[in-house]
Design a protein around this motif. Structure first.
Motif, PDB file in Angstrom:
ATOM      1  N   TYR A 252     -12.592  19.617 104.698  1.00  0.00           N
ATOM      2  CA  TYR A 252     -11.685  19.412 105.828  1.00  0.00           C
ATOM      3  C   TYR A 252     -10.337  20.047 105.529  1.00  0.00           C
TER       4      TYR A 252
ATOM      5  N   ARG B 286      -6.324  19.568 106.718  1.00  0.00           N
ATOM      6  CA  ARG B 286      -5.403  18.675 107.427  1.00  0.00           C
ATOM      7  C   ARG B 286      -3.986  19.211 107.282  1.00  0.00           C
TER       8      ARG B 286
ATOM      9  N   ASN C 209     -18.291  17.312 102.354  1.00  0.00           N
ATOM     10  CA  ASN C 209     -17.735  17.953 103.553  1.00  0.00           C
ATOM     11  C   ASN C 209     -16.319  18.449 103.272  1.00  0.00           C
TER      12      ASN C 209
END
Length: 92
Positions: free
Chosen positions: A76, A78, A74
């Motif tokens: 991501y 941030r 996955n």
């Protein structure tokens, strides 16, 4: 141990931990400021999970966006403040 020895030891530990981050489940780990992160490094999170840094982009004068790929594949993104300490696998 005398009070003076105790205070010296506390000061030594505090100096050492200026460049460390405490992670739940695994303890103190060496860390770098978010502005020093580079693609290819691995970030360590609480309880030992890791993710690969894919890219680091400057968002503003105070923050960066770090895109990572976790162990399951996955992706991501941030946001970190430039001075936030981030535990990195290569230092530990």
């Amino acid at each position: 141990m005398t009070l003076e020895q105790y205070l010296e030891e506390e000061e030594r530990i505090a100096e050492k931990r200026k460049h460390q981050s405490h992670l739940e489940g695994i303890g103190w780990k060496n860390a770098v400021a978010a502005q020093e992160l580079k693609p290819g490094q691995h970030i360590i999170y609480n309880y030992g999970s890791k993710s690969l840094i894919v890219s680091v982009e400057t968002k503003s004068t105070k923050s960066v966006i770090v895109t990572t790929l976790d162990e399951r594949g996955n992706q991501y993104s941030r946001r970190y403040r430039l001075t936030s300490l981030v535990a990195v696998d290569e230092l530990n």
